[in-house]
Design a protein around this motif. Structure first.
Motif, PDB file in Angstrom:
ATOM      1  N   THR A  66      32.362  -3.915 -30.195  1.00 33.16           N
ATOM      2  CA  THR A  66      31.612  -3.961 -31.458  1.00 33.16           C
ATOM      3  C   THR A  66      30.132  -3.713 -31.222  1.00 33.16           C
ATOM      4  OG1 THR A  66      33.208  -5.522 -32.384  1.00 33.16           O
ATOM      5  CG2 THR A  66      31.054  -5.387 -33.463  1.00 33.16           C
ATOM      6  N   ALA A  67      29.585  -4.337 -30.163  1.00 30.65           N
ATOM      7  CA  ALA A  67      28.168  -4.150 -29.865  1.00 30.65           C
ATOM      8  C   ALA A  67      27.865  -2.693 -29.524  1.00 30.65           C
ATOM      9  CB  ALA A  67      27.757  -5.062 -28.711  1.00 30.65           C
ATOM     10  N   LEU A  68      28.730  -2.073 -28.724  1.00 28.57           N
ATOM     11  CA  LEU A  68      28.513  -0.668 -28.357  1.00 28.57           C
ATOM     12  C   LEU A  68      28.673   0.245 -29.570  1.00 28.57           C
ATOM     13  CD1 LEU A  68      30.407  -0.596 -24.938  1.00 28.57           C
ATOM     14  CD2 LEU A  68      27.940  -0.446 -25.283  1.00 28.57           C
ATOM     15  N   THR A  69      29.638  -0.079 -30.428  1.00 24.64           N
ATOM     16  CA  THR A  69      29.835   0.732 -31.638  1.00 24.64           C
ATOM     17  C   THR A  69      28.622   0.647 -32.553  1.00 24.64           C
ATOM     18  OG1 THR A  69      32.226   0.334 -31.506  1.00 24.64           O
ATOM     19  CG2 THR A  69      31.359   1.135 -33.599  1.00 24.64           C
ATOM     20  N   LEU A  70      28.110  -0.573 -32.736  1.00 27.37           N
ATOM     21  CA  LEU A  70      26.918  -0.738 -33.574  1.00 27.37           C
ATOM     22  C   LEU A  70      25.706  -0.062 -32.944  1.00 27.37           C
ATOM     23  CD1 LEU A  70      27.359  -4.464 -34.685  1.00 27.37           C
ATOM     24  CD2 LEU A  70      27.734  -2.405 -36.059  1.00 27.37           C
ATOM     25  N   LEU A  71      25.625  -0.109 -31.622  1.00 28.50           N
ATOM     26  CA  LEU A  71      24.514   0.558 -30.937  1.00 28.50           C
ATOM     27  C   LEU A  71      24.564   2.058 -31.192  1.00 28.50           C
ATOM     28  CD1 LEU A  71      22.122   0.287 -28.939  1.00 28.50           C
ATOM     29  CD2 LEU A  71      23.768   0.680 -27.092  1.00 28.50           C
ATOM     30  N   ARG A  72      25.767   2.633 -31.081  1.00 26.63           N
ATOM     31  CA  ARG A  72      25.890   4.083 -31.347  1.00 26.63           C
ATOM     32  C   ARG A  72      25.639   4.393 -32.817  1.00 26.63           C
ATOM     33  NH1 ARG A  72      25.623   7.996 -33.219  1.00 26.63           N
ATOM     34  NH2 ARG A  72      26.669   9.998 -32.872  1.00 26.63           N
ATOM     35  N   PRO A  96      20.118   5.254 -31.237  1.00 35.34           N
ATOM     36  CA  PRO A  96      18.775   5.168 -30.648  1.00 35.34           C
ATOM     37  C   PRO A  96      18.408   6.452 -29.921  1.00 35.34           C
ATOM     38  CG  PRO A  96      20.350   3.887 -29.376  1.00 35.34           C
ATOM     39  CD  PRO A  96      21.065   4.329 -30.601  1.00 35.34           C
ATOM     40  N   LEU A  97      17.141   6.544 -29.525  1.00 26.09           N
ATOM     41  CA  LEU A  97      16.599   7.784 -28.971  1.00 26.09           C
ATOM     42  C   LEU A  97      17.350   8.248 -27.739  1.00 26.09           C
ATOM     43  CD1 LEU A  97      14.427   9.977 -29.045  1.00 26.09           C
ATOM     44  CD2 LEU A  97      12.950   8.464 -27.703  1.00 26.09           C
ATOM     45  N   PHE A  98      17.719   7.321 -26.843  1.00 23.96           N
ATOM     46  CA  PHE A  98      18.369   7.772 -25.608  1.00 23.96           C
ATOM     47  C   PHE A  98      19.732   8.391 -25.883  1.00 23.96           C
ATOM     48  CE2 PHE A  98      19.566   3.287 -25.965  1.00 23.96           C
ATOM     49  CZ  PHE A  98      20.936   3.325 -25.763  1.00 23.96           C
ATOM     50  N   PHE A  99      20.423   7.930 -26.917  1.00 22.51           N
ATOM     51  CA  PHE A  99      21.684   8.579 -27.287  1.00 22.51           C
ATOM     52  C   PHE A  99      21.414   9.995 -27.793  1.00 22.51           C
ATOM     53  CE2 PHE A  99      24.125   4.466 -27.665  1.00 22.51           C
ATOM     54  CZ  PHE A  99      25.161   4.851 -26.842  1.00 22.51           C
ATOM     55  N   ARG A 100      20.391  10.148 -28.629  1.00 18.21           N
ATOM     56  CA  ARG A 100      20.081  11.479 -29.173  1.00 18.21           C
ATOM     57  C   ARG A 100      19.666  12.447 -28.067  1.00 18.21           C
ATOM     58  NH1 ARG A 100      17.239   8.364 -33.010  1.00 18.21           N
ATOM     59  NH2 ARG A 100      15.221   9.200 -32.336  1.00 18.21           N
ATOM     60  N   LEU A 101      18.827  11.969 -27.145  1.00 28.64           N
ATOM     61  CA  LEU A 101      18.388  12.845 -26.062  1.00 28.64           C
ATOM     62  C   LEU A 101      19.557  13.258 -25.179  1.00 28.64           C
ATOM     63  CD1 LEU A 101      15.040  11.078 -25.041  1.00 28.64           C
ATOM     64  CD2 LEU A 101      15.338  13.148 -26.413  1.00 28.64           C
ATOM     65  N   ALA A 102      20.440  12.316 -24.882  1.00 28.47           N
ATOM     66  CA  ALA A 102      21.608  12.650 -24.058  1.00 28.47           C
ATOM     67  C   ALA A 102      22.516  13.643 -24.774  1.00 28.47           C
ATOM     68  CB  ALA A 102      22.371  11.378 -23.708  1.00 28.47           C
ATOM     69  N   PRO A 115      10.055  14.916 -31.300  1.00 28.46           N
ATOM     70  CA  PRO A 115       9.264  14.608 -30.110  1.00 28.46           C
ATOM     71  C   PRO A 115       9.579  15.499 -28.919  1.00 28.46           C
ATOM     72  CG  PRO A 115      10.994  12.969 -30.417  1.00 28.46           C
ATOM     73  CD  PRO A 115      11.011  13.847 -31.628  1.00 28.46           C
ATOM     74  N   SER A 116      10.720  16.185 -28.952  1.00 28.78           N
ATOM     75  CA  SER A 116      11.113  17.027 -27.831  1.00 28.78           C
ATOM     76  C   SER A 116      10.362  18.356 -27.877  1.00 28.78           C
ATOM     77  CB  SER A 116      12.620  17.277 -27.876  1.00 28.78           C
ATOM     78  OG  SER A 116      12.994  18.219 -26.897  1.00 28.78           O
ATOM     79  N   SER A 117      10.092  18.897 -26.688  1.00 25.53           N
ATOM     80  CA  SER A 117       9.438  20.203 -26.605  1.00 25.53           C
ATOM     81  C   SER A 117      10.419  21.345 -26.816  1.00 25.53           C
ATOM     82  CB  SER A 117       8.766  20.357 -25.235  1.00 25.53           C
ATOM     83  OG  SER A 117       9.743  20.268 -24.193  1.00 25.53           O
ATOM     84  N   GLY A 173      34.655  27.130 -32.400  1.00 27.79           N
ATOM     85  CA  GLY A 173      34.306  26.776 -33.776  1.00 27.79           C
ATOM     86  C   GLY A 173      32.827  26.597 -34.026  1.00 27.79           C
ATOM     87  N   GLY A 174      32.014  26.682 -32.947  1.00 21.80           N
ATOM     88  CA  GLY A 174      30.585  26.473 -33.115  1.00 21.80           C
ATOM     89  C   GLY A 174      30.248  25.050 -33.539  1.00 21.80           C
ATOM     90  N   LEU A 175      31.127  24.078 -33.250  1.00 15.63           N
ATOM     91  CA  LEU A 175      30.917  22.687 -33.654  1.00 15.63           C
ATOM     92  C   LEU A 175      30.271  21.907 -32.511  1.00 15.63           C
ATOM     93  CD1 LEU A 175      34.310  21.931 -35.447  1.00 15.63           C
ATOM     94  CD2 LEU A 175      32.154  22.643 -36.466  1.00 15.63           C
ATOM     95  N   LEU A 176      29.306  21.083 -32.852  1.00 14.51           N
ATOM     96  CA  LEU A 176      28.597  20.276 -31.869  1.00 14.51           C
ATOM     97  C   LEU A 176      29.094  18.836 -31.961  1.00 14.51           C
ATOM     98  CD1 LEU A 176      25.014  21.724 -32.449  1.00 14.51           C
ATOM     99  CD2 LEU A 176      26.600  22.291 -30.599  1.00 14.51           C
ATOM    100  N   LEU A 177      30.013  18.493 -31.057  1.00 20.34           N
ATOM    101  CA  LEU A 177      30.585  17.143 -31.013  1.00 20.34           C
ATOM    102  C   LEU A 177      30.233  16.518 -29.673  1.00 20.34           C
ATOM    103  CD1 LEU A 177      34.129  17.935 -32.497  1.00 20.34           C
ATOM    104  CD2 LEU A 177      32.079  17.182 -33.706  1.00 20.34           C
ATOM    105  N   ASP A 178      29.713  15.315 -29.714  1.00 17.37           N
ATOM    106  CA  ASP A 178      29.209  14.655 -28.513  1.00 17.37           C
ATOM    107  C   ASP A 178      30.334  13.945 -27.772  1.00 17.37           C
ATOM    108  OD1 ASP A 178      27.725  13.403 -26.592  1.00 17.37           O
ATOM    109  OD2 ASP A 178      27.018  11.802 -27.914  1.00 17.37           O
ATOM    110  N   PRO A 179      30.662  14.390 -26.546  1.00 13.65           N
ATOM    111  CA  PRO A 179      31.669  13.658 -25.768  1.00 13.65           C
ATOM    112  C   PRO A 179      31.064  12.540 -24.939  1.00 13.65           C
ATOM    113  CG  PRO A 179      31.034  15.633 -24.580  1.00 13.65           C
ATOM    114  CD  PRO A 179      30.189  15.611 -25.844  1.00 13.65           C
ATOM    115  N   LEU A 180      29.738  12.563 -24.763  1.00 13.57           N
ATOM    116  CA  LEU A 180      29.109  11.678 -23.791  1.00 13.57           C
ATOM    117  C   LEU A 180      29.100  10.223 -24.246  1.00 13.57           C
ATOM    118  CD1 LEU A 180      27.824  11.974 -21.031  1.00 13.57           C
ATOM    119  CD2 LEU A 180      25.596  12.114 -22.150  1.00 13.57           C
ATOM    120  N   ALA A 181      28.714   9.970 -25.508  1.00 14.24           N
ATOM    121  CA  ALA A 181      28.622   8.584 -25.981  1.00 14.24           C
ATOM    122  C   ALA A 181      29.971   7.861 -25.895  1.00 14.24           C
ATOM    123  CB  ALA A 181      28.073   8.554 -27.405  1.00 14.24           C
TER     124      ALA A 181
END
Length: 722
Positions: A17-23, A27-33, A201-203, A398-406
């Motif tokens: 539950t905590a990890l699900t709520l975190l995702r 937060p920024l580190f998830f977006r950057l990853a 914020p990213s270059s 499909g040109g779809l951007l799905l995050d496998p990392l989180a």
């Protein structure tokens, strides 16, 4: 499952539950990853370069060396516009700000010289005026930037059309813009902003905002305006996401449809920088005119005018890690639209990723606690492989951007936490159990002690229910003329709206069957006056559908959607039904069948809401009209049904009282096979038209259904089903 195992599951679920709520908070580190993963995908499979008609006229180092340092006098830029127009380009888009007068204009230079006569000053050329005149009847698009000072906002040269409410709150907001000289603003064919990913914020430039908003007006960017002007279009069409305010799903510019994020941003799908994309401005302005190869490259193309000169500091970083001129990113965006190769991160992507974290985490916890960490690890590795493969395939095809990392990272954390708990607590307890009972019990019994869990029980109980069936009329005809995605979107919108009325009146949604809804009242908990609440839900559905049709919410261009509703009250069996591994909470029995048959009878009766006599007995104060006793398919006896015209206020109205009196005479005439039935039906139709536009057709059909009343005395309707 032992008590300690149950505690372990609870601890694991708390971590999940905590990890699900975190995702969910993203937060920024998830977006950057996540963005790093998407960049890597583009590096592995960049967009292939296609020779589409888009070019950059580059104010490069060679141009500055040949024609002088920047800024150039604007009469030279006017000559550039003349040359490009003579070649026959489709649009000329300047990725350059023209916010101040030309300081190199002879008029501006001499104006500040002391002692110059006004007459001489009036004869000197004004480069700004020359540049502005070059726009006349030319497809010139000028750029503007975002500013934090002043209150200037440029003219919007295009119109906007919306499929829903204007999404003024969706795009990045703008308070002010860099100013344009009035003569430039007036004569330009298009004006678009040149900002690339403001506020990021990213270059690395990964998305491009195609629109900005000041809360009351939308402002297109340079690429959109170049595409519009090149096609001679005048209006953008924006589609919003269903049932989501202030969102954008698609932008149509002329013939091109561009999928965008909810904020109106386009994901950039870039190619490695190519020399074929650029034409030096020096060659276009060469004495004697542009060379033939330059003319061939530019003819019919959308031309972006900008600079690659390092000293002018317009260098950006793409997802491929390359440093390219900012104007190249505008050109690449236009190429992307023309080639139709898009990337998109669907609205449901975040929800899918969050759900996958929750589901994978729950399964990892259950497997770790109930079986072994090794099985959970094997499952985790399988999920990792599937997530990576699915994400890559979705991107590639499909040109779809799905995050496998989180999901992978969160699943790994969950696995190690659950394994640690098991090693520290559960396995220690099992070792103690084995030491205590190993000499007295067989290994099979020990295993059962360690792993026994309660089984879910199937079954149900019989109770009085009110059952409703809802069906879309002429759904086949609706489906035949529309794409499957349009049909699905229509059904989702309609069934969602109608379901809300069921829930609002304390109903239980049982299932969706294609274009139909089954619902019931008085289970799983008791519902007082469940028959009346079901009928009120039907009336609410009628109102909801009328509103959707009036707003053309389905986009059918005036074609009205109709539904049929059948309701019956009686005994039914309700409870968990199915298999041990998969079951549903549902209702079965003759009552359900009768409700379904009554809904089907709506077509024969030609009215949208029909109820049985057992349901009618629960709503004595409502506006009901007897519709005869029908032989429903699959039943030997007949069922008396009633048309629901309205609620108690409708029943108390004078108009309905008159209609009800005439209707009683119609029913009596039909029952006795009287010759006055037709005249009475005609009178009833006239009275009914003022109450409900659907009632005249009900009476027209009623005149041909005399047998539903005449046979009633010989074959009494079925009342046992109550």
């Amino acid at each position: 499952m032992t008590r300690v195992q149950q505690v372990g599951v609870i601890v694991g679920l708390v971590i999940v539950t905590a990890l699900t709520l975190l995702r969910a908070g993203d937060p920024l580190f998830f977006r950057l990853a996540r963005e790093a993963v998407f960049d890597e995908y583009q590096r592995l499979a960049p967009r292939p370069f296609e020779d589409v008609p888009v070019r950059v006229v580059d104010i490069d180092e060679a141009s500055l060396k040949a024609l002088g340092q920047w800024p150039w006098p604007r009469d030279r830029l006017a000559r550039l516009v003349d040359r490009l127009s003579a070649i026959g380009v489709a649009a000329i888009a300047f990725d350059i700000l023209f916010s101040e007068p030309d300081r190199l204009s002879p008029h501006a230079v001499v104006r500040d010289v002391e002692g110059v006569s006004p007459e001489l000053l009036g004869r000197l050329p004004d480069n700004d005026a020359t540049f502005a005149r070059s726009f006349e009847d030319r497809p010139v698009v000028l750029g503007f930037g975002i500013s934090s000072d002043g209150a200037f906002l440029p003219q919007v040269k295009a119109g906007f059309a919306f499929t829903g409410e204007p999404p003024f709150g969706a795009p990045p907001q703008i308070r002010a813009a860099t100013p344009l000289l009035p003569e430039f603003e007036q004569r330009a064919a298009g004006i678009g902003h040149i900002s690339l990913d403001p506020g990021n914020p990213s270059s690395v430039v990964r998305t491009m905002p195609l629109l900005l908003s000041d809360g009351q007006q939308l402002y297109p960017n340079l690429v959109l305006e170049a595409l519009r002007v090149a096609q001679g279009a005048s209006t953008y069409i924006l589609a919003d996401a269903p049932r989501k305010a202030d969102t954008i799903m698609m932008i149509k510019a002329g013939e091109f449809i561009i999928p965008v994020t909810a904020a109106g941003e386009m994901w950039l799908y870039v190619t490695p920088d190519r020399a074929e994309r650029y034409v030096s401005a020096a060659k276009v302005l060469a004495d004697g005119g542009p060379p033939e190869e330059v003319r061939a490259a530019l003819q019919g193309a959308i031309v972006f005018v900008g600079t690659s000169a390092a000293g002018l500091q317009d260098i950006r970083t793409t997802a491929l890690g390359q440093h390219v001129p900012g104007v190249s990113i505008h050109a690449q965006a236009a190429e992307q639209v023309l080639s139709g190769r898009f990337l998109s991160r669907p609205d449901w992507a975040d929800g899918l990723e969050i759900l996958s974290i929750a589901l994978a985490g729950i399964l990892v916890v259950e497997l770790t606690m109930a079986f072994s960490p090794a099985i959970a690890l094997a499952f985790g590795l399988l999920v990792t492989a599937v997530a990576l493969a699915a994400s890559w395939i979705a991107f590639l095809y499909g040109g779809l951007l799905l995050d496998p990392l989180a999901p992978i990272v969160c699943g790994t954390i969950t696995h190690f936490a659950a394994t640690a708990f098991r090693i520290l607590v559960i396995d220690r307890e099992r070792r103690e159990v084995r030491r205590a009972f190993g000499k007295y019990l067989s290994p099979e019994l020990l295993y059962r002690i360690e792993h026994t869990r309660d089984a879910l029980q199937l079954g149900g109980d019989e109770r009085q229910l009110t059952v409703m069936f809802v069906d879309v009329r002429d759904f086949t005809a609706i489906s035949e003329h529309r794409a499957p995605k349009e049909v699905v979107a229509f059904l989702n919108m309609l069934l969602d709206a109608l379901s809300r009325d069921v829930i609002a009146h304390e109903g239980m949604l049982d299932k969706f069957i294609g274009d139909s809804i089954m619902a019931f009242w008085n289970a799983p908990v008791d519902v007082a006056d469940h028959g009346a609440k079901a009928v009120r839900a039907a009336l609410a559905m009628r109102g909801t559908l009328a509103r959707l049709n009036a707003e053309d919410a389905f986009g059918f261009g005036g074609q009205k959607v109709a539904i049929g509703i059948g309701i019956h009250t009686g005994l039914a069996c309700v409870g968990n039904m199915g298999a041990e591994v998969h079951f549903n909470y549902s209702a079965v029995g003759d009552t359900v069948n009768i409700a379904a048959r009554i809904e089907a009878a709506c077509k024969d009766v030609s009215y949208d809401v029909l109820i049985s006599d057992s349901t009618a007995a629960t709503v004595p104060g409502m506006a009901l009209l007897e519709a005869g006793a029908l032989s429903l398919r699959g039943r030997r006896s007949r069922t008396r049904i009633f048309a629901v015209v309205g609620d108690e206020p409708m029943a108390a109205s004078g108009a309905f009282a008159e209609l009800a009196a005439i209707h009683a005479r119609v029913v009596e005439a039909l029952r006795n096979r009287s010759g006055t039935a037709r005249d009475l039906v005609r009178t009833a139709r006239q009275k009914a038209a003022a109450i409900d536009a659907a009632l005249p057709e009900f009476y027209r059909r009623l005149a041909r259904r005399g047998e539903h009343f005449q046979r009633e005395l010989e074959n009494p309707p079925d009342v046992a089903a109550k």
